[in-house]
Design a protein around this motif. Structure first.
Motif, short mmCIF file in Angstrom:
data_model
loop_
_atom_site.label_atom_id
_atom_site.label_comp_id
_atom_site.label_asym_id
_atom_site.label_seq_id
_atom_site.Cartn_x
_atom_site.Cartn_y
_atom_site.Cartn_z
N MET A 1 191.19 -41.46 63.06
CA MET A 1 191.90 -41.05 61.88
C MET A 1 192.04 -39.52 61.89
O MET A 1 191.08 -38.80 62.10
CB MET A 1 191.13 -41.49 60.63
N SER A 2 193.24 -39.04 61.70
CA SER A 2 193.49 -37.59 61.67
C SER A 2 193.11 -37.02 60.31
O SER A 2 193.18 -37.69 59.29
CB SER A 2 194.97 -37.30 61.93
N MET A 3 192.75 -35.76 60.35
CA MET A 3 192.42 -35.03 59.13
C MET A 3 193.16 -33.71 59.20
O MET A 3 193.22 -33.08 60.25
CB MET A 3 190.91 -34.80 59.07
N ILE A 4 193.75 -33.27 58.08
CA ILE A 4 194.50 -32.02 58.05
C ILE A 4 193.99 -31.17 56.89
O ILE A 4 193.82 -31.67 55.77
CB ILE A 4 196.01 -32.28 57.86
N LEU A 5 193.74 -29.89 57.16
CA LEU A 5 193.36 -28.92 56.14
C LEU A 5 194.32 -27.74 56.21
O LEU A 5 194.82 -27.42 57.29
CB LEU A 5 191.93 -28.42 56.36
N THR A 6 194.57 -27.10 55.08
CA THR A 6 195.44 -25.93 55.06
C THR A 6 194.81 -24.85 54.19
O THR A 6 193.95 -25.12 53.37
CB THR A 6 196.83 -26.26 54.48
N GLY A 7 195.25 -23.62 54.40
CA GLY A 7 194.76 -22.53 53.58
C GLY A 7 195.52 -21.25 53.87
O GLY A 7 196.41 -21.21 54.72
N LYS A 8 195.17 -20.22 53.14
CA LYS A 8 195.75 -18.90 53.39
C LYS A 8 194.72 -17.86 53.04
O LYS A 8 193.77 -18.12 52.29
CB LYS A 8 197.05 -18.70 52.61
N LEU A 9 194.90 -16.67 53.60
CA LEU A 9 194.00 -15.57 53.30
C LEU A 9 194.75 -14.26 53.42
O LEU A 9 195.80 -14.18 54.06
CB LEU A 9 192.79 -15.57 54.25
N GLU A 10 194.23 -13.24 52.76
CA GLU A 10 194.74 -11.88 52.88
C GLU A 10 193.94 -11.23 54.00
O GLU A 10 192.72 -11.21 53.95
CB GLU A 10 194.58 -11.11 51.58
N LEU A 11 194.63 -10.71 55.01
CA LEU A 11 193.97 -10.19 56.19
C LEU A 11 194.49 -8.79 56.49
O LEU A 11 195.67 -8.51 56.29
CB LEU A 11 194.22 -11.12 57.38
N SER A 12 193.60 -7.91 56.93
CA SER A 12 193.98 -6.56 57.37
C SER A 12 193.05 -6.17 58.50
O SER A 12 192.10 -6.88 58.82
CB SER A 12 193.88 -5.56 56.22
N SER A 13 193.35 -5.04 59.13
CA SER A 13 192.49 -4.55 60.20
C SER A 13 192.41 -3.03 60.13
O SER A 13 193.44 -2.36 60.06
CB SER A 13 193.03 -4.97 61.57
N THR A 14 191.20 -2.52 60.16
CA THR A 14 191.00 -1.07 60.25
C THR A 14 190.34 -0.72 61.59
O THR A 14 189.98 0.41 61.82
CB THR A 14 190.10 -0.57 59.10
N ASN A 15 190.22 -1.73 62.44
CA ASN A 15 189.52 -1.57 63.72
C ASN A 15 190.50 -1.35 64.86
O ASN A 15 191.65 -1.75 64.78
CB ASN A 15 188.68 -2.82 64.01
N PRO A 16 190.04 -0.74 65.96
CA PRO A 16 190.89 -0.60 67.13
C PRO A 16 191.23 -1.97 67.72
O PRO A 16 190.58 -2.96 67.41
CB PRO A 16 190.06 0.23 68.10
N VAL A 17 192.24 -2.01 68.56
CA VAL A 17 192.61 -3.23 69.25
C VAL A 17 191.40 -3.73 70.03
O VAL A 17 190.72 -2.95 70.69
CB VAL A 17 193.79 -2.97 70.20
N GLU A 18 191.10 -5.02 69.92
CA GLU A 18 189.97 -5.59 70.66
C GLU A 18 190.47 -6.10 72.00
O GLU A 18 191.35 -6.95 72.05
CB GLU A 18 189.32 -6.73 69.87
N THR A 19 189.93 -5.56 73.08
CA THR A 19 190.35 -5.95 74.42
C THR A 19 189.24 -6.61 75.22
O THR A 19 189.44 -6.96 76.37
CB THR A 19 190.87 -4.71 75.20
N ARG A 20 188.06 -6.76 74.61
CA ARG A 20 186.93 -7.40 75.30
C ARG A 20 186.84 -8.86 74.89
O ARG A 20 186.58 -9.17 73.73
CB ARG A 20 185.62 -6.68 74.96
N GLY A 21 187.07 -9.76 75.82
CA GLY A 21 187.02 -11.19 75.52
C GLY A 21 185.69 -11.61 74.91
O GLY A 21 184.64 -11.18 75.38
N GLY A 22 185.77 -12.43 73.88
CA GLY A 22 184.56 -12.96 73.25
C GLY A 22 183.91 -12.07 72.21
O GLY A 22 183.02 -12.52 71.50
N ASN A 23 184.33 -10.81 72.09
CA ASN A 23 183.73 -9.92 71.09
C ASN A 23 184.36 -10.21 69.73
O ASN A 23 185.51 -9.86 69.49
CB ASN A 23 183.93 -8.45 71.46
N THR A 24 183.61 -10.83 68.84
CA THR A 24 184.14 -11.18 67.51
C THR A 24 183.56 -10.32 66.40
O THR A 24 183.66 -10.67 65.23
CB THR A 24 183.85 -12.67 67.21
N SER A 25 182.98 -9.17 66.75
CA SER A 25 182.34 -8.33 65.74
C SER A 25 183.33 -7.78 64.71
O SER A 25 182.93 -7.40 63.62
CB SER A 25 181.58 -7.17 66.40
#
Length: 99
Positions: free
Chosen positions: A1-25
């Motif tokens: 059985m499939s399940m579907i969820l939806t949502g929205k959020l307000e998002l911004s970034s003050t950080n430099p571009v992340e170029t290191r794979g796996g870094n989610t800090s």
């Protein structure tokens, strides 16, 4: 059985571009309003819904699980284009479902 969820959020970034794979800090964690059943294969699609900030935001997702996912703006970077990574507030809509 499939399940579907939806949502929205307000998002911004003050950080430099992340170029290191796996870094989610610099990512934001999004909790699903209802977790998917344990062991589900969950897919998330996210799309910018507004055009408040002038630069083109790339959306990065990581760590999708039954309970949520990490997300961040990572402005387009590559092929001669460099971004400082900063991005103003825009609305991101997302859909998550099982396969």
């Amino acid at each position: 059985m499939s399940m579907i969820l939806t949502g929205k959020l307000e998002l911004s970034s003050t950080n430099p571009v992340e170029t290191r794979g796996g870094n989610t800090s610099t990512f934001t964690w999004v909790d699903f309003p209802t977790p998917f059943p344990t062991g589900s294969d969950v897919i998330v699609h996210a799309t910018t819904q507004t055009f408040n900030a002038p630069d083109t935001p790339g959306i990065r997702l990581h760590g999708v699980s039954e309970t949520g996912f990490f997300i961040r703006f990572n402005e387009l970077y590559g092929a001669g284009t460099k971004s400082n990574g900063a991005h103003g507030v825009d609305t991101v809509g997302w859909t998550a479902y099982t396969v």
